[in-house]
Write a protein that holds these residues in place. Structure first.
Motif, PDB file in Angstrom:
ATOM      1  N   THR A  29       0.812  -1.221   0.000  1.00  0.00           N
ATOM      2  CA  THR A  29       0.000   0.000   0.000  1.00  0.00           C
ATOM      3  C   THR A  29       0.844   1.270   0.000  1.00  0.00           C
ATOM      4  O   THR A  29       0.303   2.371  -0.126  1.00  0.00           O
ATOM      5  CB  THR A  29      -0.942  -0.014   1.223  1.00  0.00           C
ATOM      6  OG1 THR A  29      -1.462  -1.333   1.397  1.00  0.00           O
ATOM      7  CG2 THR A  29      -2.114   0.911   1.028  1.00  0.00           C
ATOM      8  N   GLY A  30       2.162   1.138   0.194  1.00  0.00           N
ATOM      9  CA  GLY A  30       3.045   2.301   0.103  1.00  0.00           C
ATOM     10  C   GLY A  30       2.970   3.255   1.278  1.00  0.00           C
ATOM     11  O   GLY A  30       3.390   4.405   1.161  1.00  0.00           O
ATOM     12  N   GLN A  31       2.445   2.802   2.412  1.00  0.00           N
ATOM     13  CA  GLN A  31       2.360   3.641   3.602  1.00  0.00           C
ATOM     14  C   GLN A  31       3.582   3.384   4.487  1.00  0.00           C
ATOM     15  O   GLN A  31       3.726   2.293   5.055  1.00  0.00           O
ATOM     16  CB  GLN A  31       1.077   3.338   4.381  1.00  0.00           C
ATOM     17  CG  GLN A  31      -0.179   3.554   3.578  1.00  0.00           C
ATOM     18  CD  GLN A  31      -0.265   4.964   3.028  1.00  0.00           C
ATOM     19  OE1 GLN A  31      -0.400   5.921   3.773  1.00  0.00           O
ATOM     20  NE2 GLN A  31      -0.161   5.096   1.714  1.00  0.00           N
ATOM     21  N   VAL A  75      -7.066   3.118  14.058  1.00  0.00           N
ATOM     22  CA  VAL A  75      -6.927   4.522  14.483  1.00  0.00           C
ATOM     23  C   VAL A  75      -5.760   5.177  13.742  1.00  0.00           C
ATOM     24  O   VAL A  75      -5.887   6.280  13.199  1.00  0.00           O
ATOM     25  CB  VAL A  75      -6.705   4.598  16.012  1.00  0.00           C
ATOM     26  CG1 VAL A  75      -6.389   6.037  16.433  1.00  0.00           C
ATOM     27  CG2 VAL A  75      -7.930   4.081  16.744  1.00  0.00           C
ATOM     28  N   LEU A  76      -4.606   4.465  13.705  1.00  0.00           N
ATOM     29  CA  LEU A  76      -3.446   5.026  13.002  1.00  0.00           C
ATOM     30  C   LEU A  76      -3.727   5.138  11.504  1.00  0.00           C
ATOM     31  O   LEU A  76      -3.315   6.095  10.849  1.00  0.00           O
ATOM     32  CB  LEU A  76      -2.202   4.166  13.237  1.00  0.00           C
ATOM     33  CG  LEU A  76      -0.925   4.694  12.579  1.00  0.00           C
ATOM     34  CD1 LEU A  76      -0.556   6.069  13.137  1.00  0.00           C
ATOM     35  CD2 LEU A  76       0.242   3.735  12.790  1.00  0.00           C
ATOM     36  N   GLY A  77      -4.457   4.149  10.958  1.00  0.00           N
ATOM     37  CA  GLY A  77      -4.811   4.195   9.539  1.00  0.00           C
ATOM     38  C   GLY A  77      -5.674   5.403   9.229  1.00  0.00           C
ATOM     39  O   GLY A  77      -5.506   6.059   8.188  1.00  0.00           O
ATOM     40  N   THR A  78      -6.604   5.728  10.136  1.00  0.00           N
ATOM     41  CA  THR A  78      -7.453   6.906   9.942  1.00  0.00           C
ATOM     42  C   THR A  78      -6.612   8.180   9.946  1.00  0.00           C
ATOM     43  O   THR A  78      -6.819   9.088   9.129  1.00  0.00           O
ATOM     44  CB  THR A  78      -8.514   6.970  11.058  1.00  0.00           C
ATOM     45  OG1 THR A  78      -9.242   5.737  11.073  1.00  0.00           O
ATOM     46  CG2 THR A  78      -9.469   8.118  10.833  1.00  0.00           C
ATOM     47  N   ALA A 159      -6.547  -3.173  -5.274  1.00  0.00           N
ATOM     48  CA  ALA A 159      -6.787  -1.793  -4.842  1.00  0.00           C
ATOM     49  C   ALA A 159      -5.635  -1.297  -3.968  1.00  0.00           C
ATOM     50  O   ALA A 159      -5.179  -0.158  -4.118  1.00  0.00           O
ATOM     51  CB  ALA A 159      -8.107  -1.723  -4.078  1.00  0.00           C
ATOM     52  N   LEU A 160      -5.141  -2.153  -3.065  1.00  0.00           N
ATOM     53  CA  LEU A 160      -4.031  -1.758  -2.202  1.00  0.00           C
ATOM     54  C   LEU A 160      -2.793  -1.445  -3.042  1.00  0.00           C
ATOM     55  O   LEU A 160      -2.095  -0.455  -2.812  1.00  0.00           O
ATOM     56  CB  LEU A 160      -3.711  -2.869  -1.186  1.00  0.00           C
ATOM     57  CG  LEU A 160      -4.788  -3.197  -0.155  1.00  0.00           C
ATOM     58  CD1 LEU A 160      -4.302  -4.291   0.794  1.00  0.00           C
ATOM     59  CD2 LEU A 160      -5.197  -1.969   0.642  1.00  0.00           C
ATOM     60  N   ARG A 161      -2.514  -2.292  -4.019  1.00  0.00           N
ATOM     61  CA  ARG A 161      -1.340  -2.070  -4.877  1.00  0.00           C
ATOM     62  C   ARG A 161      -1.517  -0.809  -5.726  1.00  0.00           C
ATOM     63  O   ARG A 161      -0.550  -0.079  -5.977  1.00  0.00           O
ATOM     64  CB  ARG A 161      -1.098  -3.288  -5.764  1.00  0.00           C
ATOM     65  CG  ARG A 161      -0.447  -4.459  -5.024  1.00  0.00           C
ATOM     66  CD  ARG A 161      -0.116  -5.575  -5.986  1.00  0.00           C
ATOM     67  NE  ARG A 161       0.589  -6.661  -5.325  1.00  0.00           N
ATOM     68  CZ  ARG A 161       1.903  -6.695  -5.130  1.00  0.00           C
ATOM     69  NH1 ARG A 161       2.644  -5.693  -5.539  1.00  0.00           N
ATOM     70  NH2 ARG A 161       2.473  -7.723  -4.535  1.00  0.00           N
ATOM     71  N   ALA A 162      -2.727  -0.571  -6.177  1.00  0.00           N
ATOM     72  CA  ALA A 162      -2.978   0.642  -6.974  1.00  0.00           C
ATOM     73  C   ALA A 162      -2.701   1.893  -6.137  1.00  0.00           C
ATOM     74  O   ALA A 162      -2.067   2.845  -6.617  1.00  0.00           O
ATOM     75  CB  ALA A 162      -4.431   0.645  -7.470  1.00  0.00           C
ATOM     76  N   PHE A 180      -8.901   2.257   1.747  1.00  0.00           N
ATOM     77  CA  PHE A 180      -7.988   1.122   1.590  1.00  0.00           C
ATOM     78  C   PHE A 180      -6.716   1.282   2.425  1.00  0.00           C
ATOM     79  O   PHE A 180      -6.102   0.298   2.818  1.00  0.00           O
ATOM     80  CB  PHE A 180      -7.660   0.923   0.102  1.00  0.00           C
ATOM     81  CG  PHE A 180      -8.829   0.401  -0.667  1.00  0.00           C
ATOM     82  CD1 PHE A 180      -9.271  -0.899  -0.473  1.00  0.00           C
ATOM     83  CD2 PHE A 180      -9.512   1.213  -1.552  1.00  0.00           C
ATOM     84  CE1 PHE A 180     -10.377  -1.391  -1.159  1.00  0.00           C
ATOM     85  CE2 PHE A 180     -10.614   0.743  -2.248  1.00  0.00           C
ATOM     86  CZ  PHE A 180     -11.050  -0.561  -2.048  1.00  0.00           C
ATOM     87  N   LYS A 181      -6.320   2.520   2.700  1.00  0.00           N
ATOM     88  CA  LYS A 181      -5.186   2.726   3.618  1.00  0.00           C
ATOM     89  C   LYS A 181      -5.538   2.215   5.011  1.00  0.00           C
ATOM     90  O   LYS A 181      -4.735   1.552   5.680  1.00  0.00           O
ATOM     91  CB  LYS A 181      -4.840   4.213   3.691  1.00  0.00           C
ATOM     92  CG  LYS A 181      -4.109   4.767   2.485  1.00  0.00           C
ATOM     93  CD  LYS A 181      -3.816   6.236   2.725  1.00  0.00           C
ATOM     94  CE  LYS A 181      -3.158   6.890   1.541  1.00  0.00           C
ATOM     95  NZ  LYS A 181      -2.927   8.323   1.777  1.00  0.00           N
ATOM     96  N   ILE A 182      -6.752   2.540   5.455  1.00  0.00           N
ATOM     97  CA  ILE A 182      -7.189   2.090   6.787  1.00  0.00           C
ATOM     98  C   ILE A 182      -7.245   0.563   6.834  1.00  0.00           C
ATOM     99  O   ILE A 182      -6.795  -0.069   7.803  1.00  0.00           O
ATOM    100  CB  ILE A 182      -8.571   2.700   7.127  1.00  0.00           C
ATOM    101  CG1 ILE A 182      -8.450   4.218   7.233  1.00  0.00           C
ATOM    102  CG2 ILE A 182      -9.114   2.113   8.420  1.00  0.00           C
ATOM    103  CD1 ILE A 182      -9.788   4.932   7.347  1.00  0.00           C
TER     104      ILE A 182
END
Length: 309
Positions: A29-31, A75-78, A159-162, A180-182
């Motif tokens: 996901t690149g985060q 929570v961190l994802g949000t 979707a995560l890879r996109a 999708f980040k969350i």
């Protein structure tokens, strides 16, 4: 296999689960997450408290620790949806320090002395032996790998890879990137929660320094060394760097220094990792495998032609 080898194998299994979780967040996901040890610790402390204070067996504490850590990841994802790469990296480092401080200065978490007397897992009233516990860890690793493969092949994985490859382009195609980040943080931190629970019940004692920032650097080093964004990279990185302190025992005191230097070198000269997508070594291995398959097919074709004659 002796007890020493079993202990090493259990440790490698826990590292692998941690690296697979971080790979979903950062690799797919690149985060950028530089505080993954915070979630490792959250899972360990949740499982330890449920076991020591509330008498819950390992089999009940494990899933609850996973759920608790996943909620923390949500929570961190949000928060991550409002941050860009460098800001997110700094925030995750801060989360790691804050979580360790809470463990260290709160009596609820045992303070600096940590939590001891964590029960070793038992089954049907009998405490598991170390080799039997290795089977439990191996089953968790296999489940994690299976889920990873299913995720990569699903629409969610696409979707995560996109989002990881080009968030703006993904959004222009209708991909809800914040959502999708969350989800990526929830899944990746759930892996860390499982690893933490396995670690707590294996060690039977945990303290705040077990989950400090150096541990986060070790985990990201494993993911980057093998190749971010690939399961094979997570496997190679966690096994190679997990075994390194045992192989190079005279240098064990400099482990964090070596991990940091390795991380810098890999990011500068080999960002794809050893066997990540596009790395020279992986491309060479692929060509060798493809060449072998082609030769084999040519040989089979030639043999069939000769038999017809």
């Amino acid at each position: 296999m002796g007890l020493y080898q079993v202990t090493i194998a259990i440790t490698l299994g826990i590292y692998l689960i941690l690296t697979m979780g971080l790979n979903i967040i950062t690799g797919y996901t690149g985060q950028v997450s530089l505080g993954h040890a915070a979630f490792f610790g959250a899972g360990a402390y949740a499982s330890a408290i449920l076991s020591v204070r509330y008498g819950l067996p390992f089999w009940g504490a494990l899933p609850l620790a996973v759920v608790a850590t996943a909620l923390m990841g949500a929570v961190l994802g949000t928060v991550s949806t409002r941050l860009r790469e460098d800001s997110l990296a700094i925030t995750t480092i801060g989360v790691n320090f804050v979580v360790v401080s809470v463990f260290k200065y709160s009596s609820f978490f045992g303070g600096a002395l940590g939590i001891g007397n964590i029960r070793y897992p038992s089954l049907f009233g009998r405490v598991l032996t170390k080799p039997e516990y290795l089977l439990v860890v191996a089953a968790c690793v296999a489940l994690g790998m299976w889920f990873d493969r299913r995720l990569v092949k699903s629409w969610l994985g696409l979707a995560l890879r996109a989002v990881g490859q080009d968030e703006a382009a993904a959004q222009s195609l209708g991909v809800d990137s914040p959502r999708f980040k969350i989800i990526a943080f929830i899944i990746g931190t759930a892996y860390a929660g499982a690893a933490g629970s396995l670690y707590a019940h294996f060690m039977t004692f945990i303290s705040p320094q077990d989950f400090g920032f150096p541990v986060s650097i070790s985990i990201i080093s494993m993911a980057v060394f093998g190749g971010l964004g690939t399961l094979r990279g997570a496997i190679l990185g966690s096994c190679a760097l997990g075994l390194a302190p045992e192989v190079f025992r005279p240098l064990v005191d400099y482990r964090n220094l070596m991990y940091g230097a390795l991380l810098l070198l890999m990011m500068r000269f080999q960002p794809q990792g050893l066997i990540g997508d596009g790395s020279p070594l992986w491309e060479r291995l692929r060509s060798l495998i493809a060449g072998g398959s082609t030769t084999s097919r040519v040989g089979e074709g030639g043999a069939r032609h000769e038999s017809r004659r």
